[in-house]
Design a protein around this motif. Structure first.
Motif, PDB file in Angstrom:
ATOM      1  N   SER A 119       0.818  -1.216   0.000  1.00  6.58           N
ATOM      2  CA  SER A 119       0.000   0.000   0.000  1.00  6.58           C
ATOM      3  C   SER A 119       0.852   1.265   0.000  1.00  6.58           C
ATOM      4  CB  SER A 119      -0.924   0.009   1.229  1.00  6.58           C
ATOM      5  OG  SER A 119      -1.737  -1.138   1.276  1.00  6.58           O
ATOM      6  N   LYS A 122       3.272   0.897  -3.450  1.00  9.45           N
ATOM      7  CA  LYS A 122       2.584   0.618  -4.727  1.00  9.45           C
ATOM      8  C   LYS A 122       3.411  -0.336  -5.589  1.00  9.45           C
ATOM      9  CE  LYS A 122       0.391   5.160  -4.474  1.00  9.45           C
ATOM     10  NZ  LYS A 122       1.022   5.518  -3.173  1.00  9.45           N
ATOM     11  N   GLN A 125       1.802  -1.996  -8.792  1.00  8.49           N
ATOM     12  CA  GLN A 125       1.625  -1.011  -9.850  1.00  8.49           C
ATOM     13  C   GLN A 125       2.937  -0.772 -10.587  1.00  8.49           C
ATOM     14  OE1 GLN A 125      -0.451   2.493  -8.483  1.00  8.49           O
ATOM     15  NE2 GLN A 125       0.354   3.747 -10.139  1.00  8.49           N
ATOM     16  N   GLN A 128       3.857  -3.921 -12.676  1.00  4.82           N
ATOM     17  CA  GLN A 128       3.040  -4.029 -13.877  1.00  4.82           C
ATOM     18  C   GLN A 128       3.460  -3.009 -14.935  1.00  4.82           C
ATOM     19  OE1 GLN A 128       0.800  -6.569 -14.367  1.00  4.82           O
ATOM     20  NE2 GLN A 128       0.970  -5.791 -16.458  1.00  4.82           N
ATOM     21  N   THR A 138       5.871   5.704  -9.517  1.00  5.69           N
ATOM     22  CA  THR A 138       4.879   6.273  -8.610  1.00  5.69           C
ATOM     23  C   THR A 138       5.524   6.452  -7.251  1.00  5.69           C
ATOM     24  OG1 THR A 138       3.107   5.105  -9.778  1.00  5.69           O
ATOM     25  CG2 THR A 138       2.593   5.968  -7.590  1.00  5.69           C
ATOM     26  N   GLN A 252     -13.827   6.232  -2.336  1.00  2.00           N
ATOM     27  CA  GLN A 252     -14.212   7.074  -3.467  1.00  2.00           C
ATOM     28  C   GLN A 252     -14.119   8.556  -3.122  1.00  2.00           C
ATOM     29  OE1 GLN A 252     -18.143   5.417  -4.205  1.00  2.00           O
ATOM     30  NE2 GLN A 252     -17.453   4.437  -6.102  1.00  2.00           N
ATOM     31  N   VAL A 258      -6.114   4.255   1.193  1.00  4.63           N
ATOM     32  CA  VAL A 258      -6.056   2.904   0.625  1.00  4.63           C
ATOM     33  C   VAL A 258      -6.657   1.919   1.621  1.00  4.63           C
ATOM     34  CG1 VAL A 258      -4.541   1.065  -0.264  1.00  4.63           C
ATOM     35  CG2 VAL A 258      -3.921   3.462  -0.634  1.00  4.63           C
ATOM     36  N   SER A 277     -13.117  -3.103  -7.830  1.00  2.00           N
ATOM     37  CA  SER A 277     -12.701  -2.395  -9.042  1.00  2.00           C
ATOM     38  C   SER A 277     -11.957  -1.097  -8.766  1.00  2.00           C
ATOM     39  CB  SER A 277     -13.931  -2.092  -9.910  1.00  2.00           C
ATOM     40  OG  SER A 277     -14.594  -3.284 -10.280  1.00  2.00           O
ATOM     41  N   LEU A 278     -12.013  -0.601  -7.535  1.00  2.52           N
ATOM     42  CA  LEU A 278     -11.337   0.669  -7.230  1.00  2.52           C
ATOM     43  C   LEU A 278      -9.819   0.524  -7.280  1.00  2.52           C
ATOM     44  CD1 LEU A 278     -13.316   2.139  -4.177  1.00  2.52           C
ATOM     45  CD2 LEU A 278     -13.477   2.805  -6.579  1.00  2.52           C
ATOM     46  N   PRO A 279      -9.105   1.511  -7.797  1.00  2.00           N
ATOM     47  CA  PRO A 279      -7.644   1.434  -7.860  1.00  2.00           C
ATOM     48  C   PRO A 279      -6.968   1.503  -6.492  1.00  2.00           C
ATOM     49  CG  PRO A 279      -8.403   3.587  -8.602  1.00  2.00           C
ATOM     50  CD  PRO A 279      -9.628   2.737  -8.459  1.00  2.00           C
ATOM     51  N   ASN A 280      -7.658   2.086  -5.499  1.00  2.00           N
ATOM     52  CA  ASN A 280      -7.063   2.201  -4.165  1.00  2.00           C
ATOM     53  C   ASN A 280      -7.604   1.140  -3.205  1.00  2.00           C
ATOM     54  OD1 ASN A 280      -9.554   3.493  -4.242  1.00  2.00           O
ATOM     55  ND2 ASN A 280      -8.948   5.119  -2.817  1.00  2.00           N
ATOM     56  N   ILE A 282      -7.109  -2.984  -2.510  1.00  2.00           N
ATOM     57  CA  ILE A 282      -6.281  -4.151  -2.814  1.00  2.00           C
ATOM     58  C   ILE A 282      -6.906  -5.358  -2.126  1.00  2.00           C
ATOM     59  CG2 ILE A 282      -4.008  -5.213  -2.488  1.00  2.00           C
ATOM     60  CD1 ILE A 282      -2.952  -2.236  -2.277  1.00  2.00           C
TER      61      ILE A 282
END
Length: 314
Positions: A119, A122, A125, A128, A138, A252, A258, A277-280, A282
């Protein structure tokens, strides 16, 4: 011959020794060969076939199942969480229940700390990005010096505390039942009497407690709003500890930064789940105790516990 049912999927990896232990005691072993969690109907069918003992993972053992397993004498939990077992009904029916204490606390604690690193830095991220042949970076944050609020100070909570202190983090425990002052002194951990104050001050909030009427949705709209906007929620305990609708809103709206979890209210979640589905947000697939070391310990200890209970009933 009395029968014993073994339901956990991961038990298969270290099955040889515990199955031999059961067979040497004269039990016929039935194993879950489906590759998935058993349903209530399936468990009832097994129960009707003369099963006297069960080594159970997350498979459901509510009152309806226990009532229909009329020869069942003992349930050995493959792990420590018993929220899938109706303990009241088991007691009423004279069915003994045990837990494999001390078998997975290190593995779960290490994952909790791993999710803190994930967290804060990242990592996935960044990995990937390079897998996609990019080199975008990042910026992350250090763990050193950050404040960790541990809600729950049992075996797993203590292991997390020790590791966080090793990372030079400030650690405080909220647990009304905690009574180990020597641990606090030895590892430089504080204890908070106020959950509200602890949440307001923490950079990380990590959950390490069972689900009860008092703890279900302990992280809700109110408690999430008390956290800092930069704070990170870690949950390696039980999905029901978090009100997922409230968490969706908090993430949101930037109320917290996170949330990283190894557990969910429905496992696996439905396709297209808004929170997942949220990017923050996990989510790992309930791998806290899924290490070679923990799985082997759970297999052996849960088998020893079952044999002890069954032999005591004979």
């Amino acid at each position: 011959m009395n029968k014993v049912l073994i339901t956990p999927k991961s038990f298969q990896k270290f099955r040889e020794k515990p199955i031999k232990m059961l067979q040497e005691k004269g039990y016929e072993v039935i194993e879950n060969q489906t590759g998935r969690t058993l349903t209530e109907d399936e468990l009832i069918e097994y129960g009707k076939s003369g099963v006297v003992g069960v080594i159970v993972g997350v498979d459901p053992l509510p009152a309806s199942v226990l009532t229909n397993c009329d020869q069942l004498k003992a349930i050995s939990k493959y792990g420590v969480g018993t929220d899938n077992i109706d303990l009241g009904k088991a007691d009423e029916l004279g069915i003994q229940v045990s837990k494999a204490m001390g078998t997975n606390n290190i593995s779960v604690a290490e994952l909790a700390v791993g999710l803190m690193f994930e967290s804060a830095r990242k990592l996935s991220q960044s990995v990937q990005a390079v897998k996609n042949f990019g080199w975008g970076r990042t910026i992350g944050s250090e763990l050193t010096g950050k404040k960790v609020a541990l809600i729950g100070g049992g075996q797993i909570g203590k292991e997390v505390a020790k590791r966080c202190r090793g990372l030079q983090m400030e650690v405080s425990i909220y647990d009304p039942y905690f009574n180990d002052d020597s641990f606090l002194i030895e590892f430089g951990v504080s204890r908070s009497e106020s959950l509200d104050d602890l949440l307001a001050d923490a950079d990380f909030v990590s959950l390490h407690l069972p689900v009860t009427d008092d703890t279900k949705h302990i992280m809700n709209a109110k408690t999430l709003s008390q956290m800092k906007e930069t704070a990170i929620l870690i949950n390696t305990a039980r999905g029901e500890l978090v009100d997922e609708k409230a968490l969706l809103s908090a993430l949101q709206n930037g109320e917290i930064a996170v949330a990283a979890q190894d557990v969910y209210s429905q496992e696996p979640p439905e396709q297209g789940d808004s929170l997942v589905s949220l990017p923050n947000f996990i989510l790992t697939p309930h791998i806290g105790a899924f290490t070679n070391e923990a799985v082997e310990r759970m297999a052996i200890v849960s088998t020893e516990n079952l044999i002890t209970m069954l032999q005591g009933n004979e």
